[in-house]
Design an enzyme around this catalytic site. Structure first.
Site, PDB file in Angstrom:
ATOM      1  N   GLU A 197      -4.660  -6.824  14.767  1.00  0.00           N
ATOM      2  CA  GLU A 197      -4.144  -5.501  14.399  1.00  0.00           C
ATOM      3  C   GLU A 197      -5.282  -4.483  14.482  1.00  0.00           C
ATOM      4  O   GLU A 197      -5.066  -3.304  14.715  1.00  0.00           O
ATOM      5  CB  GLU A 197      -3.525  -5.515  12.990  1.00  0.00           C
ATOM      6  N   GLU A 251      10.510  -4.630   4.594  1.00  0.00           N
ATOM      7  CA  GLU A 251      10.599  -6.018   4.136  1.00  0.00           C
ATOM      8  C   GLU A 251      10.298  -6.125   2.635  1.00  0.00           C
ATOM      9  O   GLU A 251      11.024  -6.765   1.879  1.00  0.00           O
ATOM     10  CB  GLU A 251       9.591  -6.904   4.897  1.00  0.00           C
ATOM     11  N   HIS A 295      -5.269 -33.678  17.319  1.00  0.00           N
ATOM     12  CA  HIS A 295      -4.170 -34.549  17.755  1.00  0.00           C
ATOM     13  C   HIS A 295      -3.000 -33.731  18.266  1.00  0.00           C
ATOM     14  O   HIS A 295      -1.871 -34.196  18.289  1.00  0.00           O
ATOM     15  CB  HIS A 295      -3.741 -35.446  16.587  1.00  0.00           C
ATOM     16  N   GLY A 344      -4.799  -1.934   5.171  1.00  0.00           N
ATOM     17  CA  GLY A 344      -4.022  -3.067   4.652  1.00  0.00           C
ATOM     18  C   GLY A 344      -4.696  -4.406   4.892  1.00  0.00           C
ATOM     19  O   GLY A 344      -4.819  -5.238   3.996  1.00  0.00           O
ATOM     20  N   ARG A 345      -5.179  -4.617   6.115  1.00  0.00           N
ATOM     21  CA  ARG A 345      -5.775  -5.929   6.453  1.00  0.00           C
ATOM     22  C   ARG A 345      -7.188  -6.085   5.894  1.00  0.00           C
ATOM     23  O   ARG A 345      -7.811  -7.125   6.093  1.00  0.00           O
ATOM     24  CB  ARG A 345      -5.732  -6.142   7.966  1.00  0.00           C
ATOM     25  N   LYS A 388       0.842  -1.196   0.000  1.00  0.00           N
ATOM     26  CA  LYS A 388       0.000   0.000   0.000  1.00  0.00           C
ATOM     27  C   LYS A 388       0.881   1.251   0.000  1.00  0.00           C
ATOM     28  O   LYS A 388       0.699   2.153  -0.798  1.00  0.00           O
ATOM     29  CB  LYS A 388      -0.916  -0.029   1.227  1.00  0.00           C
ATOM     30  N   LYS A 394       9.488  -0.803  14.288  1.00  0.00           N
ATOM     31  CA  LYS A 394      10.052  -0.483  12.958  1.00  0.00           C
ATOM     32  C   LYS A 394      11.126   0.595  13.102  1.00  0.00           C
ATOM     33  O   LYS A 394      12.198   0.517  12.507  1.00  0.00           O
ATOM     34  CB  LYS A 394       8.962   0.056  12.022  1.00  0.00           C
TER      35      LYS A 394
HETATM   36  O1  F6P Z   1       3.239  -3.072   9.775  1.00  0.00           O
HETATM   37  C1  F6P Z   1       1.862  -3.164   9.644  1.00  0.00           C
HETATM   38  C2  F6P Z   1       1.379  -2.822   8.273  1.00  0.00           C
HETATM   39  O2  F6P Z   1       1.301  -1.461   8.115  1.00  0.00           O
HETATM   40  C3  F6P Z   1       0.055  -3.495   8.009  1.00  0.00           C
HETATM   41  O3  F6P Z   1      -1.023  -2.810   8.503  1.00  0.00           O
HETATM   42  C4  F6P Z   1       0.074  -3.640   6.529  1.00  0.00           C
HETATM   43  O4  F6P Z   1      -0.867  -4.582   6.112  1.00  0.00           O
HETATM   44  C5  F6P Z   1       1.496  -4.065   6.308  1.00  0.00           C
HETATM   45  O5  F6P Z   1       2.237  -3.332   7.264  1.00  0.00           O
HETATM   46  C6  F6P Z   1       2.051  -3.849   4.932  1.00  0.00           C
HETATM   47  O6  F6P Z   1       2.014  -2.520   4.540  1.00  0.00           O
HETATM   48  P1  F6P Z   1       2.213  -2.099   3.039  1.00  0.00           P
HETATM   49  O7  F6P Z   1       1.141  -2.736   2.232  1.00  0.00           O
HETATM   50  O8  F6P Z   1       2.143  -0.608   3.023  1.00  0.00           O
HETATM   51  O9  F6P Z   1       3.573  -2.593   2.597  1.00  0.00           O
END
Ligand code: F6P
Length: 537
Positions: free
Chosen positions: A354, A213, A385, A268-269, A207, A505
């Site tokens: 979240e 990452e 199990h 995002g979620r 987003k 972060k």
């Molecule tokens: O670190 C949390 C977050 O902001 C989430 O809410 C989001 O889904 C994820 O990181 C990834 O964010 P982006 O789509 O901006 O890379």
């Protein structure tokens, strides 16, 4: 000082009622009312929702509905659907429901109807998906794309992975789908194992297009692809992006034509039905994808219009709150009795935790009550199990959701009968248990009787649907989304920001140069210093 929630009449009434209910046995409730299993169930929107195996009576429900009324669940729901900026801490509308609104409907954000924008992106996604699926889209060397790798994390990964796994049966089996999320280089290294760069498409899903990452993985992917394809102009044939940040995407070298956009009013979620679902659409095709959107929309409509007494997400949310705030339950288990849903609990963890993992109300006051519960789960029957022992005989109260389908997508008798028999049996065992006398009648030695007793009175809901399908997946996702919303409204918190992810972060950004440059002085606490020192050496 009490906050508004605990001062409400409904909350106080629930507190009194809890004292009457806390020792009530479900077994007695079922004896008193032989029809309880039929009365406490809904059949709405193709979902059979059995909520009879809960520690509730009609009065409990009435009081919970009163609480929802007093806290303005309906009004707040209407405000959300209308695009009011209910995400007040970020001054944003919350309109994931607009992502599945039918063509022709009107939803205004700052005076602009956003539904045509949504459908323009859906059409662009369909066009692109068709090209990949048909082989019309060629890679840089003229070969067709065989491998699709989604790079993203959190909401830009969990929804796509979950949906791909859930709908694998409907997917194009000639295409390979892999997902890279972790900044751990092993994630990327394993994802490209055995793949040829000239047959591989990367979807960079972010987003913000700033997430550490995802940016690290995207850069590594670019290097990997170019080490084989050599020419930087190859990026345009092998990389597309899903993002709201066109500027950064373009800087990365992705052709602006190949950006699939979405908007700040999609969290995002909550974005798996936005363009973040591009990998899903490539996998299952546009028609199936639209069926998923239909399922999502139908559940949105159910939630928006059904009275509380017939409203699945409202009842789910309230039951969760009843155990969390009155019985002191800390967790909620979700057990899908369908292998295809094996990533559903992981998806729900972000959605629920979240969203509702907050301890400050919208007014900035620290809550004097518990909020978000810990969600966890695994598919049945595997969990039986493993950890079910604790749910049956441990000391914790763990409300449980069972999700099952009448028909399997893979008709291999007797598997489905075995699977569903187990799901139904677990709910029965949890609710009714086994008494010491029942154990004795089995001839068990006296010293083992206590060990073989099942206390029972452990609550569960069962969600039963016809068959796993894109439409039914959509319904399940929206059902949990709205249950989260109901709880967030009652707790008076904002389910749509995630400020709690920020601190870690920022601190990581401080530590990265300290790991890379061992001459740098380190000035953390003694534990952090020692850990950095250990890594450096
Ligand atoms: O670190 C949390 C977050 O902001 C989430 O809410 C989001 O889904 C994820 O990181 C990834 O964010 P982006 O789509 O901006 O890379």
């Amino acid at each position: 000082m009490s906050t508004t929630l605990t001062n409400t009449l409904a909350w106080k009434s629930l507190g009194k009622h809890f004292n009457e209910m806390k020792d009530v046995q479900m077994k007695s409730l079922f004896v008193e009312d032989g029809n309880r299993g039929n009365r406490f169930k809904l059949k709405e929107n193709g979902i059979y929702f059995d909520y009879s195996k809960h520690r509730i009576t009609d009065e409990t429900l009435t009081l919970l509905f009163n609480l929802a009324k007093e806290r303005g669940v309906e009004e707040r729901g209407n405000a959300m659907f209308l695009g009011e900026k209910i995400n007040t801490t970020e001054n944003r509308a919350v309109l994931h429901t607009a992502l599945r609104a039918p063509k022709g409907s009107t939803i205004l954000v700052d005076g602009r109807n956003i539904v045509p924008d949504v459908h323009a992106v859906l059409d662009k996604m369909a066009d692109f998906s068709n090209k990949i699926r048909s082989g019309e889209w060629k890679g840089f060397t003229g070969k067709r794309i065989k491998n699709i790798i989604n790079i993203g994390i959190g909401g830009s990964d969990l929804g796509p992975v979950m949906a791909y796994e859930a709908l694998k049966y409907f997917s194009a089996r000639n295409l390979v789908f892999r997902f890279v999320s972790n900044v751990d280089g092993s994630d990327f290294a394993e994802a490209v194992q055995g793949l040829d760069a000239d047959e591989t498409l990367f979807i960079i899903s972010s987003k913000t297009f700033t997430t550490l990452e995802t940016m690290a993985n995207a850069q590594t992917a670019r290097n990997w692809a170019l080490s084989y394809l050599k020419d930087p102009s190859a990026v345009a044939r092998h990389f597309v992006a899903v993002s709201t940040n066109e500027k950064e995407v373009t800087k990365f070298g992705i052709d602006p034509q190949n950006i699939f956009g979405f908007w700040d009013w999609v969290g995002g979620r909550y974005s798996m039905s936005a363009a973040i679902g591009l990998s899903t659409m490539i996998a299952i095709g546009s028609e199936h994808y639209h069926s998923m959107l239909k399922g999502l929309h139908e559940m949105d409509e159910h939630f928006r219009t059904a009275p509380f007494e017939k409203n699945i997400p409202v009842i789910m949310g309230l039951l969760g709150l009843w155990y969390n705030n009155f019985f002191g339950a800390q967790t909620q288990a979700v057990f899908p009795y369908d292998k295809y849903l094996h990533r559903f609990p992981a998806y729900l963890q972000q959605l629920t935790m979240e969203s509702n993992g907050k301890s400050v109300t919208l007014d900035g006051v620290t809550t004097d009550y518990q909020t978000g519960v810990v969600y966890w789960g695994e598919p049945g029957t595997n969990g039986q199990h493993s950890f079910y022992q604790l749910i049956h005989q441990g000391t914790k109260l763990i409300p449980t959701d069972f999700i099952g389908f009448k028909k399997s997508l893979n008709n291999l008798p007797p598997h489905q009968d075995y699977l569903i028999a187990n799901m139904i049996a677990q709910g029965e065992a949890l609710a009714f248990g086994k008494t010491a006398d029942e154990v004795r009648t089995e001839g068990v030695q006296e010293q083992l009787v206590a060990h073989k007793v099942f206390e029972g009175n452990r609550p569960s809901s069962t969600f039963f649907l016809d068959q796993m399908s894109p439409e039914n997946l959509g319904k399940l996702v929206a059902m949990y989304e709205h249950a989260v919303f109901v709880q967030g409204v009652i707790w008076g918190i904002n389910p749509y920001d995630q400020m709690g992810v920020e601190l870690g972060k920022v601190l990581a950004q401080n530590i990265i140069p300290e790991l890379q440059d061992t001459s740098k002085a380190i000035n953390h606490d003694s534990s952090t210093n020692a850990l950095i020192d250990f890594y450096r050496k």
